[in-house]
Structures are given as structure tokens and as C-alpha cells.
Design a protein around this motif. Structure first.
Motif, mmCIF file in Angstrom:
data_model
loop_
_atom_site.group_PDB
_atom_site.id
_atom_site.type_symbol
_atom_site.label_atom_id
_atom_site.label_comp_id
_atom_site.label_asym_id
_atom_site.label_seq_id
_atom_site.Cartn_x
_atom_site.Cartn_y
_atom_site.Cartn_z
ATOM 1 N N LYS A 5 -8.837 3.783 -5.168
ATOM 2 C CA LYS A 5 -7.614 3.041 -5.453
ATOM 3 C C LYS A 5 -6.436 3.979 -5.662
ATOM 4 O O LYS A 5 -5.290 3.632 -5.396
ATOM 5 C CB LYS A 5 -7.822 2.164 -6.683
ATOM 6 N N ILE A 80 -6.751 -5.499 -0.792
ATOM 7 C CA ILE A 80 -6.435 -5.078 -2.153
ATOM 8 C C ILE A 80 -7.720 -4.658 -2.846
ATOM 9 O O ILE A 80 -8.668 -5.434 -2.956
ATOM 10 C CB ILE A 80 -5.761 -6.211 -2.948
ATOM 11 N N ARG A 283 0.411 -5.295 2.300
ATOM 12 C CA ARG A 283 -0.071 -5.597 0.949
ATOM 13 C C ARG A 283 -0.911 -4.464 0.396
ATOM 14 O O ARG A 283 -0.836 -4.148 -0.801
ATOM 15 C CB ARG A 283 -0.860 -6.913 0.947
ATOM 16 N N HIS A 284 -1.725 -3.836 1.223
ATOM 17 C CA HIS A 284 -2.550 -2.736 0.733
ATOM 18 C C HIS A 284 -1.691 -1.573 0.235
ATOM 19 O O HIS A 284 -1.803 -1.132 -0.905
ATOM 20 C CB HIS A 284 -3.493 -2.233 1.814
ATOM 21 N N GLN A 287 0.732 -2.543 -2.775
ATOM 22 C CA GLN A 287 0.140 -3.053 -4.009
ATOM 23 C C GLN A 287 -0.951 -2.161 -4.579
ATOM 24 O O GLN A 287 -1.235 -2.241 -5.772
ATOM 25 C CB GLN A 287 -0.406 -4.467 -3.774
ATOM 26 N N VAL A 288 -1.546 -1.320 -3.756
ATOM 27 C CA VAL A 288 -2.611 -0.448 -4.253
ATOM 28 C C VAL A 288 -2.064 0.894 -4.726
ATOM 29 O O VAL A 288 -2.527 1.438 -5.725
ATOM 30 C CB VAL A 288 -3.695 -0.244 -3.166
ATOM 31 N N ARG A 296 4.707 -2.897 -7.402
ATOM 32 C CA ARG A 296 3.800 -3.567 -6.481
ATOM 33 C C ARG A 296 4.515 -4.639 -5.649
ATOM 34 O O ARG A 296 3.882 -5.515 -5.076
ATOM 35 C CB ARG A 296 2.604 -4.176 -7.223
#
Length: 342
Positions: A5, A80, A283-284, A287-288, A296
């Protein structure tokens, strides 16, 4: 290749002054003769990928171009991650329907409890035992093109032609060092000098590639090869994430006429764009990578409609699939959702 992550993509170590991508810990190969103990066999293995990850996307494209969908079934993870990394929350009940696991980490643990290096994609898992076979993202696509040949579809292209391998290897090494991995070294730099060196390397190489592709349709020879797949997976993410998120902002892909036309040509070729999920990609990354984007917030742009516009690269000649043919329609259940398409 996507792992922890903290960095999201790639087996990597983020030190005080530099980003370094570590080698794959599990480098077994699935080969025609089974010399590593893993023989090629239809239906024996499961390819686990994230559509967000450029390293995994190489394998998704290769698998589709070669027609290996039935021989090598695929699992797609949630873009995610949580603290246990890649998870199967897109599947009913949050479990992969074939492997029966909630996290890819379970296959790693079955192979080697407490193994170092993080949980990364792409990963090949032995279905019967539930054990990880390999996470060697550099070798995997080469083996799909060569060792899995007996299971290729009729008309599959030769993505790693023997007579061009030295040139392909040279090009992909340069692309990897300066572009594929260069954007990460820029994005995860912890010092100004480190960032600037990576940034300069990215755009120096892109300029050279633009010159190379000005009068030739593909990177090596007159057909699509492994080299094109490896460059494409970075180019298709460039404006959506690398330009802003990784601070590679000298110019956008859309501002380089040659590379933008080249990328659109590939995107519109069956097997490339029909595997790309811009929703998962954005999104990855946003947000990660909380160290880079602590809010995010996922940006609404860029406008993706340009990917479907005319590119004019046919005028350069070339035969996308050589003596072969394009792949058929996307396998049922593997279509990219509308949210991820232009």
C-alpha cells in the motif's frame, strides 16, 4: 508490479533518499518442459492482476493478444488496497471464485510463510494447491509469448520474434529504466536532486522514443512486439496520473504529436484499449498513495475522448499482427466497465 500500500506499484523500497524497485522474490517460470516444476498446462494456473497496475497490464494485454484466456483464467483485484494489499472485493462474497481466498497474500503465504518483498501483481497461482508460482513480471510476458506457444490461438502474433530479440531487449531495458520505472523514481523521490534526475531521464527518453517512432509505426520491426506493450502501459497512464500525481509535468502525452498518435494507434488495436480501465487506474493511484495525495481526492480529468480519435499511423505501413490476425471479442465477464472507458 503492484505490491504494498505504501507505494502501490512494484516491489519497491522507499529509502531516505531514493526509490528502488526490488527484484521479484518468486522467479519460478512456467515453461513448456516444466524445468522449474511448473509445466505449461491449460487451466492449471490463475493469473491474478490489477487493471490499475502497469506491470500487470502487460500480462493482460499479452494474454489477450495471444488468445490465452481459456488456458490461463484471470482474476481481477480491487484497485484499492488495504493493509493486506490486493483483495478480491470485486467478487461475490469478497472471495476469488476459483481460489476461494479473500487476499492475494494468502497465496503468497501458502507458498512461503512470511516471505519478504510484499504482495505484488501480476501473480500466477497454482489452482490445485493455492500456492503462488511466480510474481516475476519481467519474465512472465516473455514466457507467455514463447513457452505457452502450443496453447496460443490460431493467428496469434509473434510478440517476441527470435530474430529481433536482441533489439527488443535493448529497447525494453531503456524503456524500463527511464520511462516505466523512471516515473516512479520521480513520483516517490524524497529529495529534489533525485526527483530532477528521474524527471530529466523520463523526458530525455520520451524525446528519443518520439524520434524513433516518427517514421516507423512500431518500436522494433514492422509488427507489434513486447517492446510496444511495455511502453504502452506507461503512456496510457501518463496524462491521467504520472503528469500530475508523479510530477512528470514537462508536457503531457497529448502534447507530443508522435507519441500521442502512437499511443492512440495501440489503444485502438484489439487487445490494448479494451483491457484498459481508467477508473481503476485513477482511483488506485490517487487513493492508495496517501503519502503523495493525502486527501485521496481523485481528479475528474483528463478528457479521455481523444483516445478514440483518428491517429493516421496507418500511413507508416506496418502489420500490427504480422502474418496473424487480431484477437476476437473480449471474453464474457472480462469487459472493462463503462466507467473505465472513454
Amino acid at each position: 508490479m503492484g505490491d504494498t500500500k505504501s507505494t502501490g506499484e512494484g516491489n519497491s523500497a522507499l529509502g531516505k533518499k531514493s526509490f528502488k524497485r526490488s527484484k521479484s522474490h518468486f522467479a519460478d517460470r512456467v515453461t513448456a518442459d516444466g524445468r522449474d516444476g511448473w509445466p505449461v498446462a491449460a487451466g492449471r494456473y490463475r493469473l491474478v492482476v490489477s487493471r490499475a497496475c502497469p506491470w500487470a497490464s502487460r500480462a493482460v494485454i499479452s494474454r489477450r493478444l495471444l488468445g490465452l484466456e481459456e488456458a490461463l483464467p484471470m482474476a481481477v483485484t480491487d484497485p484499492i488496497q488495504d493493509d493486506r494489499s490486493w483483495r478480491f472485493t470485486l467478487d461475490p462474497g469478497g472471495r476469488d471464485p476459483v481460489l476461494g481466498i479473500r487476499y492475494l497474500a494468502e497465496a503468497y503465504e501458502a507458498r512461503e510463510p512470511g516471505a519478504p518483498g510484499g504482495v505484488s501483481v501480476p501473480a500466477v497461482v497454482d489452482v490445485a494447491s493455492g500456492r503462488l508460482v511466480t510474481n516475476d513480471y519481467q519474465q512472465l510476458t516473455l514466457d507467455l509469448a514463447t513457452e505457452w506457444r502450443d496453447l496460443h490461438r490460431e493467428g496469434a502474433p509473434d510478440l517476441y520474434p527470435e530474430g529481433l530479440r536482441d533489439e527488443i531487449d535493448e529497447v525494453v531495458e531503456e524503456v524500463y529504466e527511464d520511462v516505466n520505472n523512471g516515473v516512479y523514481r520521480a513520483g516517490f523521490a524524497t529529495g529534489q536532486e533525485e526527483y530532477e534526475a528521474a524527471y530529466e531521464g523520463v523526458f530525455r527518453r520520451l524525446e528519443l522514443l518520439s524520434g524513433r517512432l516518427a517514421e516507423r509505426r512500431y518500436l522494433v520491426g514492422d509488427t507489434i512486439t513486447e517492446a510496444d506493450i511495455r511502453l504502452f502501459t506507461t503512456l496510457v497512464r501518463f496524462d491521467a496520473v504520472y503528469h500530475g500525481h508523479f510530477k512528470c509535468n514537462r508536457h503531457k502525452l497529448t502534447e507530443d504529436p508522435v507519441l500521442w498518435a502512437y499511443a492512440r494507434d495501440l489503444y485502438q488495436t484489439p487487445g490494448f484499449g479494451d483491457t484498459v480501465d481508467f477508473d481503476h487506474i485513477k482511483r488506485h493511484y490517487y487513493q492508495v498513495h496517501e503519502g503523495i495525495n493525502p486527501t485521496r481526492i481523485v481528479p475528474l480529468g483528463p478528457d479521455l475522448s481523444g483516445w478514440l480519435t483518428s491517429h493516421g499511423r496507418e500511413e507508416l505501413g506496418g502489420r500490427p499482427f504480422g502474418d496473424g490476425s487480431p484477437p476476437g471479442p473480449v471474453r464474457e465477464g472480462e469487459e472493462v466497465p463503462a466507467a473505465g472507458r472513454p
